[in-house]
Design a protein around this motif. Structure first.
Motif, mmCIF file in Angstrom:
data_model
loop_
_atom_site.group_PDB
_atom_site.id
_atom_site.type_symbol
_atom_site.label_atom_id
_atom_site.label_comp_id
_atom_site.label_asym_id
_atom_site.label_seq_id
_atom_site.Cartn_x
_atom_site.Cartn_y
_atom_site.Cartn_z
ATOM 1 N N LYS A 205 0.831 -1.208 0.000
ATOM 2 C CA LYS A 205 0.000 0.000 0.000
ATOM 3 C C LYS A 205 0.861 1.252 0.000
ATOM 4 O O LYS A 205 0.555 2.231 -0.693
ATOM 5 N N GLN A 206 1.958 1.234 0.773
ATOM 6 C CA GLN A 206 2.851 2.389 0.796
ATOM 7 C C GLN A 206 3.454 2.650 -0.576
ATOM 8 O O GLN A 206 3.544 3.788 -1.027
ATOM 9 N N SER A 207 3.850 1.575 -1.248
ATOM 10 C CA SER A 207 4.432 1.708 -2.584
ATOM 11 C C SER A 207 3.402 2.266 -3.567
ATOM 12 O O SER A 207 3.721 3.128 -4.390
ATOM 13 N N LYS A 208 2.166 1.796 -3.450
ATOM 14 C CA LYS A 208 1.113 2.273 -4.343
ATOM 15 C C LYS A 208 0.809 3.750 -4.082
ATOM 16 O O LYS A 208 0.636 4.533 -5.022
ATOM 17 N N ASP A 209 0.773 4.133 -2.797
ATOM 18 C CA ASP A 209 0.509 5.525 -2.446
ATOM 19 C C ASP A 209 1.616 6.437 -2.973
ATOM 20 O O ASP A 209 1.352 7.542 -3.463
ATOM 21 N N GLN A 210 2.861 5.977 -2.863
ATOM 22 C CA GLN A 210 3.990 6.767 -3.349
ATOM 23 C C GLN A 210 3.936 6.941 -4.862
ATOM 24 O O GLN A 210 4.199 8.026 -5.390
ATOM 25 N N SER A 211 3.571 5.861 -5.561
ATOM 26 C CA SER A 211 3.467 5.938 -7.022
ATOM 27 C C SER A 211 2.337 6.877 -7.438
ATOM 28 O O SER A 211 2.474 7.640 -8.392
ATOM 29 N N GLU A 212 1.224 6.825 -6.712
ATOM 30 C CA GLU A 212 0.093 7.704 -7.025
ATOM 31 C C GLU A 212 0.471 9.162 -6.807
ATOM 32 O O GLU A 212 0.152 10.036 -7.624
ATOM 33 N N PHE A 213 1.176 9.433 -5.703
ATOM 34 C CA PHE A 213 1.612 10.795 -5.416
ATOM 35 C C PHE A 213 2.581 11.288 -6.491
ATOM 36 O O PHE A 213 2.481 12.430 -6.955
ATOM 37 N N LEU B 258 2.775 10.257 -9.621
ATOM 38 C CA LEU B 258 2.020 10.474 -10.859
ATOM 39 C C LEU B 258 1.379 11.851 -10.865
ATOM 40 O O LEU B 258 1.558 12.625 -11.814
ATOM 41 N N LYS B 259 0.645 12.177 -9.822
ATOM 42 C CA LYS B 259 -0.090 13.434 -9.793
ATOM 43 C C LYS B 259 0.850 14.641 -9.721
ATOM 44 O O LYS B 259 0.576 15.687 -10.313
ATOM 45 N N THR B 260 1.963 14.472 -9.015
ATOM 46 C CA THR B 260 2.942 15.552 -8.944
ATOM 47 C C THR B 260 3.567 15.804 -10.313
ATOM 48 O O THR B 260 3.717 16.956 -10.746
ATOM 49 N N GLN B 261 3.915 14.723 -11.016
ATOM 50 C CA GLN B 261 4.570 14.872 -12.312
ATOM 51 C C GLN B 261 3.612 15.405 -13.377
ATOM 52 O O GLN B 261 4.011 16.202 -14.230
ATOM 53 N N VAL B 262 2.351 14.983 -13.345
ATOM 54 C CA VAL B 262 1.381 15.505 -14.316
ATOM 55 C C VAL B 262 1.182 17.003 -14.090
ATOM 56 O O VAL B 262 1.069 17.775 -15.053
ATOM 57 N N THR B 263 1.161 17.431 -12.833
ATOM 58 C CA THR B 263 1.063 18.855 -12.524
ATOM 59 C C THR B 263 2.257 19.610 -13.102
ATOM 60 O O THR B 263 2.108 20.706 -13.675
ATOM 61 N N GLU B 264 3.456 19.030 -12.982
ATOM 62 C CA GLU B 264 4.664 19.671 -13.507
ATOM 63 C C GLU B 264 4.656 19.685 -15.034
ATOM 64 O O GLU B 264 5.057 20.679 -15.663
ATOM 65 N N ILE B 265 4.214 18.597 -15.664
ATOM 66 C CA ILE B 265 4.112 18.546 -17.130
ATOM 67 C C ILE B 265 3.142 19.626 -17.615
ATOM 68 O O ILE B 265 3.420 20.338 -18.587
ATOM 69 N N ARG B 266 2.036 19.745 -16.932
ATOM 70 C CA ARG B 266 1.033 20.763 -17.271
ATOM 71 C C ARG B 266 1.649 22.156 -17.205
ATOM 72 O O ARG B 266 1.480 22.970 -18.106
ATOM 73 N N ARG B 267 2.377 22.426 -16.111
ATOM 74 C CA ARG B 267 2.998 23.732 -15.938
ATOM 75 C C ARG B 267 4.004 24.019 -17.053
ATOM 76 O O ARG B 267 4.048 25.121 -17.601
ATOM 77 N N SER B 268 4.809 23.007 -17.410
ATOM 78 C CA SER B 268 5.826 23.194 -18.446
ATOM 79 C C SER B 268 5.197 23.480 -19.803
ATOM 80 O O SER B 268 5.654 24.362 -20.538
ATOM 81 N N LEU B 269 4.150 22.749 -20.146
ATOM 82 C CA LEU B 269 3.500 22.955 -21.437
ATOM 83 C C LEU B 269 2.854 24.335 -21.519
ATOM 84 O O LEU B 269 2.975 25.032 -22.533
ATOM 85 N N LEU B 270 2.183 24.742 -20.449
ATOM 86 C CA LEU B 270 1.540 26.053 -20.457
ATOM 87 C C LEU B 270 2.578 27.177 -20.498
ATOM 88 O O LEU B 270 2.351 28.222 -21.116
ATOM 89 N N THR C 182 1.967 7.584 -30.168
ATOM 90 C CA THR C 182 2.589 6.790 -29.108
ATOM 91 C C THR C 182 3.412 7.630 -28.130
ATOM 92 O O THR C 182 4.000 7.104 -27.191
ATOM 93 N N GLY C 183 3.471 8.941 -28.356
ATOM 94 C CA GLY C 183 4.229 9.813 -27.460
ATOM 95 C C GLY C 183 3.510 10.004 -26.140
ATOM 96 O O GLY C 183 2.291 10.193 -26.103
ATOM 97 N N GLY C 184 4.246 9.940 -25.047
ATOM 98 C CA GLY C 184 3.628 10.103 -23.734
ATOM 99 C C GLY C 184 4.667 10.345 -22.663
ATOM 100 O O GLY C 184 5.788 10.768 -22.942
ATOM 101 N N PHE C 185 4.290 10.052 -21.418
ATOM 102 C CA PHE C 185 5.180 10.264 -20.281
ATOM 103 C C PHE C 185 5.095 9.083 -19.325
ATOM 104 O O PHE C 185 4.047 8.449 -19.181
ATOM 105 N N ARG C 186 6.213 8.819 -18.675
ATOM 106 C CA ARG C 186 6.242 7.809 -17.628
ATOM 107 C C ARG C 186 5.692 8.415 -16.340
ATOM 108 O O ARG C 186 5.491 9.629 -16.248
ATOM 109 N N ILE C 187 5.471 7.582 -15.318
ATOM 110 C CA ILE C 187 4.954 8.074 -14.046
ATOM 111 C C ILE C 187 5.923 9.054 -13.404
ATOM 112 O O ILE C 187 5.513 9.979 -12.700
#
Length: 261
Positions: A35-43, A45-57, A113-118
């Motif tokens: 569960k700890q590993s899953k929580d860390q991965s989820e955190f 993911l959301k942190t990196q998507v926020t950063e990707i969003r900021r960079s693109l904008l 096929t272009g995307g981002f890792r977690i």
């Protein structure tokens, strides 16, 4: 009936009970670690998507980067209001390649096929059917509206959305794409000199687009909603804690003296 003993003198029943307890403890620890590993991965993911969003904008907001983007994307060269993606009443949008100020590809929104890792790094194996190694996809859309017959006056509109598509059940975290996307908005409103993202940040708010709403909160005229819109419901009050230790007794008062009449 005598209990069967092993060479150490323990009964077989005792050994089996001990083995069972060890197994239960191991399973419990494994469950907690999982569960700890899953929580860390989820955190992450959301942190990196926020950063990707900021960079693109930020790249879209840069005038020099946007000029490179306009020049290098053939589909964005509007010469007539009758051209696809360029008419004033146009609703169809195009995937574009976003360039930085030096003319280097910043993000290729045309590559399926272009995307981002977690962890936020770019990858080239995204699949709508799911891929744990490349589960995040950003969709960058553009259209224009010519305000003159020769398209010498153009208003550019952009939108940004995300999709999270892992393949395994363990990686399917709760992910609300609306929290990170930007509804279609005029690029002028996210220009370097008037960035709603920065303006919202200054007001401790989040940019989602003018006229949009989320969790009952309607964006203001600059497209901002307060951070509280993304918070869950307040939980119940916890149980009161134990009373603290008794305080130190106060100083003894002075003795009373009676005078004789």
């Amino acid at each position: 009936m005598k209990l069967l003993l092993n060479s150490k003198g323990f009964g077989i029943v005792n050994v089996l009970m001990a083995a069972g307890l060890v197994s239960m403890t191991a399973l419990s620890v494994a469950s907690v670690l999982s569960k700890q590993s899953k929580d860390q991965s989820e955190f992450m993911l959301k942190t990196q998507v926020t950063e990707i969003r900021r960079s693109l904008l930020s790249a879209i907001a840069s005038d020099s980067a946007w000029q490179e983007t306009l020049t290098r994307n053939a589909v964005m060269r509007c010469l007539s209001p009758h051209q696809k993606y360029c008419g004033p009443n146009q609703t169809e949008t195009a995937d574009i390649i976003l360039y930085d100020a030096s003319g280097q590809v910043f993000y290729d929104g045309t590559k399926p096929t272009g995307g981002f890792r977690i962890d936020g790094l770019p990858c080239d194996t995204y699949s709508a059917s799911g891929n744990d190694n490349c589960p995040v996809k950003a969709f960058l859309k553009w259209r224009a509206a010519c305000t003159s017959g020769d398209c010498s006056q153009i208003e550019n509109f952009v939108s940004l959305s995300f999709v999270y598509s892992p393949s395994s059940k363990e990686k399917k975290f709760p992910f609300n794409a609306r929290n990170y996307g930007v509804e279609e908005v005029s690029r002028i409103k996210i220009s370097a000199s008037e960035s709603p993202v920065l303006e919202c940040a200054r007001k401790s708010s989040f940019f989602i687009g003018e006229g949009q709403s989320f969790n009952g909160y309607v964006a203001d005229t600059t497209g901002c909603v307060p951070y509280v819109a993304f918070q869950g419901a307040k939980g119940a009050t916890g149980v009161a804690g134990m009373a603290g230790p008794q305080g130190v007794p106060g100083a003894k008062g002075a003795d009373a003296h009676c005078s004789t009449p």
